[in-house]
Each structure stands twice: as C-alpha cells, then as structure tokens.
Write a protein that holds these residues in place. Structure first.
Motif, mmCIF file in Angstrom:
data_model
loop_
_atom_site.group_PDB
_atom_site.id
_atom_site.type_symbol
_atom_site.label_atom_id
_atom_site.label_comp_id
_atom_site.label_asym_id
_atom_site.label_seq_id
_atom_site.Cartn_x
_atom_site.Cartn_y
_atom_site.Cartn_z
ATOM 1 N N LYS A 192 0.490 -1.338 0.764
ATOM 2 C CA LYS A 192 0.256 0.151 0.165
ATOM 3 C C LYS A 192 0.926 1.406 0.257
ATOM 4 O O LYS A 192 1.767 1.217 0.655
ATOM 5 N N GLY A 193 0.425 2.080 -1.062
ATOM 6 C CA GLY A 193 1.181 3.737 -0.598
ATOM 7 C C GLY A 193 0.284 4.607 -0.275
ATOM 8 O O GLY A 193 -1.045 4.241 0.156
ATOM 9 N N SER A 194 1.053 5.455 0.859
ATOM 10 C CA SER A 194 0.445 6.968 1.393
ATOM 11 C C SER A 194 1.407 7.701 1.441
ATOM 12 O O SER A 194 2.418 7.632 1.328
ATOM 13 N N ILE A 195 0.242 8.414 1.048
ATOM 14 C CA ILE A 195 0.901 10.332 0.983
ATOM 15 C C ILE A 195 1.042 10.777 2.245
ATOM 16 O O ILE A 195 0.389 11.282 2.872
ATOM 17 N N HIS A 196 1.803 12.013 2.622
ATOM 18 C CA HIS A 196 2.728 12.478 3.260
ATOM 19 C C HIS A 196 3.214 13.867 3.387
ATOM 20 O O HIS A 196 3.968 13.712 2.719
ATOM 21 N N TYR A 197 2.113 14.719 4.282
ATOM 22 C CA TYR A 197 2.911 16.251 3.948
ATOM 23 C C TYR A 197 4.359 17.147 4.655
ATOM 24 O O TYR A 197 3.875 16.730 5.666
ATOM 25 N N GLN A 198 5.271 17.767 4.434
ATOM 26 C CA GLN A 198 6.057 18.258 5.410
ATOM 27 C C GLN A 198 6.541 19.331 5.249
ATOM 28 O O GLN A 198 7.346 20.299 4.294
ATOM 29 N N SER A 199 5.626 20.453 5.539
ATOM 30 C CA SER A 199 5.668 22.410 4.778
ATOM 31 C C SER A 199 6.510 22.788 5.138
ATOM 32 O O SER A 199 7.326 23.985 4.129
ATOM 33 N N GLU A 200 7.831 22.185 6.731
ATOM 34 C CA GLU A 200 7.657 23.330 6.684
ATOM 35 C C GLU A 200 9.413 22.245 6.930
ATOM 36 O O GLU A 200 8.769 21.058 7.262
ATOM 37 N N ALA A 201 11.244 22.988 6.079
ATOM 38 C CA ALA A 201 12.003 21.734 6.600
ATOM 39 C C ALA A 201 12.963 21.397 8.307
ATOM 40 O O ALA A 201 12.992 23.004 8.480
#
Length: 336
Positions: free
Chosen positions: A78-87
C-alpha cells in the motif's frame, strides 16, 4: 514491514533538474531514484512490505503522488502520501508519517542508493546501514564495541573516531518505540541547530538499552548533485548490464554503435551515432549524428550533431551542434 521515505527536500544541489522534477523521481538507469531505493530495500528486508509511506512537500503535485503510489504497488505494498510543509529536520520529517510508523519499520532517505549482499536480520532491535569511507569528516558515523554493537553516533567528526558513515537507511524492530522517542523530541523542543534530528532519538534509545548493529553495504551511491548522479547512473548500468529491462520497445537504430552498458527507452530513434558507454536515454528521444557517453538523457530529448559526455539533459530539451559537459533543465534548447 513498513517503509518510511522522507523526500520533501527541494534538491537545491540538483538544480536546474529539480525545478521541474522532484529529485527522487529523476531517473537513473531508466528508473526513478526512489523506485530503485524501494526495490533494493524490499530485496534485503526478506519480509513482505505492507506499506510504503512517502513524505513529500505539498507542492509536489498529484502527478508525483500518483507516481509514488504506483511505485508502492509495484512492490505489492500500500502506498500513502504525507506532507512536510517546513524543513524542520529528519525527526520531524519522519513524524509527518507517524500514522505509518508501527511494528517493524525501515526509514530511508531518498537521496541515496546502495548495493548490498546481505539479507537484513529483522530479529535485531535496530540496524543502521553504514559504509566504510576514507574521509568521514562530512558524515555522521557510528562507533562499535568489541561485540559489533553501536556505542556512539558522532556527527561530522573532525578528528578520527570511526570510518563507518551512516548512509541514511535505518531499521527498527519496534516502530512504536521509535515514534515515542521522536514525539518526545517534538514535545520538548529538543533540537540541533534549530532542527529536530533523528540521531538524538537514536541516542536516547541506545541509552535506554536498545541495541543497534551496523548493516554494512558494499557500495553507497549518492544522488546529491549532477556529477554524483551521472556516476550513480554509470554504476547502476554496470549492475544491471545483463538485464533485458535496459532496452525498451520500438527502438530504431540505424548506422549506429551502442557501447554497453546503456539504457534505451521505448520508441527511441538513433541515427549515425555512437552511444555509450554508460548512457541512459529516456523514451521518445531522437539522436542524430552524435557521440554521447556517460550521460543521462530524460524523455523526449532531441540531440543533433553533438558530442556530449558527463551530462544530464532534461525532458524535452534539444541540443544541436554542441560539444560539452552539460546540465540542462527540461525543455531547454541549445542550437549552435
């Protein structure tokens, strides 16, 4: 097995190519870097991979997200996408996919490839993949005791303490414990130079009795800049030299010589040219009256009357009458 792939960085050292393509999706040997990374980890894990969680920047776009989901499906996961808005550091990046951190977990940063001849021992509490290098001053390293257990993590040591550099791939038998230690850093704002770092969590776990052992790879391939990526393309083609997948469908070669190993994608046309060694040519490219060696050409490039080496040419770029070492972004035209 869970795999977490933090890859939200902008790849500034790979510009101009990363202005239009996320660095982990740049192809080497005909496949995106992240796809090769996932395939290689899956091979050495020795267990079924249930989920691959990709941590990306929000502006990567739906096409990138769909490509990544397809990469996971190609491994039966299963693939899932997650977000990192700041480094905000490596620990923060991993925690952006905290829902996927559970049970046996591998964390792999997507700017590196490797060659290994071992199957990972998943009974170990933790495995940190390392490579022996000549000059460790620019890398994080590990120290071992006489039993081969890691005793220290040292970031960029200026005096010699160890030559085993951490390559950015980690295995944790207890992903939930990793998540707890990472959350502790975030809750208590424990940072290094303003960023939350995985190495701090590793050190806390070690002090609480978790035993980490090294998994030593035979080759570590960097994809951090153009020259490093061209070299990685060379090594990947040498590893895959006898695989049928290096040649696509509908290729037309006329009065030309191919010096292997090379990757040639679907519907590529080559006329009056010498290609290779160590050249990857993306699908639907056209090459006429040219000499090309040790280079990566992405999809739909057009090269005429040129002598090109040690180069990266972006998708849709055109070169006519140039002898050079090039790094061209997508849709660039050079006509001399």
């Amino acid at each position: 097995m869970q795999i977490i792939i933090p890859m939200a960085g902008k790849g500034k050292r790979m510009r101009p190519h990363t202005l239009t393509t996320a660095k982990p999706l740049i192809p080497v040997g005909g496949k995106p870097i992240v796809q090769r990374l996932v395939e290689d980890i899956t091979k050495v894990c020795g267990e079924k991979v249930e989920e691959i969680a990709f941590v990306i920047a929000p502006d990567f776009g739906k096409d990138v997200e769909n490509d990544l989901i397809s990469v996971a499906k190609s491994q039966g996961a299963k693939g899932s996408i997650h977000y990192q808005s700041e480094a905000l550091g490596t620990a923060h990046a991993i925690m952006c996919a905290k829902e996927a951190i559970k049970g046996k977990t591998v964390v792999a940063f997507a700017d590196t490839l490797f060659k290994a001849d071992f199957v990972m021992d998943t009974k170990q509490e933790g495995v940190i993949w390392v490579q022996q290098i000549k000059d460790p001053r620019q890398f994080g390293v590990v120290k071992l005791d006489t039993q081969g257990v890691i005793t220290d993590f040292i970031e960029k040591p200026q005096e010699f303490v160890s030559d085993l550099a951490i390559i950015g791939i980690y295995y944790f038998k207890d992903g939930d414990n990793l998540k707890k230690e990472l959350q502790f850093l975030l809750d208590n704002k424990i940072t290094e130079k303003g960023e939350y770092q995985l190495t701090n969590a590793l050190d806390n776990m070690r002090k609480k009795g978790v035993k980490f052992t090294p998994g030593q790879v035979t080759e570590w391939l960097d994809c951090g800049n153009k020259d490093a990526t061209v070299y990685t393309n060379q090594r990947v083609l040498e590893f895959d030299a006898n695989k049928k997948e290096l040649k696509g469908k509908g290729i037309k070669i006329t009065n030309s010589t191919i010096v292997e190993p090379c990757y040639i994608g679907d519907e590529v046309e080559i006329v009056n040219s010498v290609i290779g060694p160590h050249v990857s040519i993306g699908a639907n490219s056209n090459i006429n009256n040219s000499l090309i060696s040790n280079s990566i050409l992405q999809k739909a490039t057009k090269i005429n009357n040129s002598n090109i080496t040690n180069s990266m040419i972006g998708t849709g770029a055109q070169v006519n009458g140039k002898s050079a070492d090039l790094s061209l972004s997508d849709y660039t035209q050079i006509i001399v």
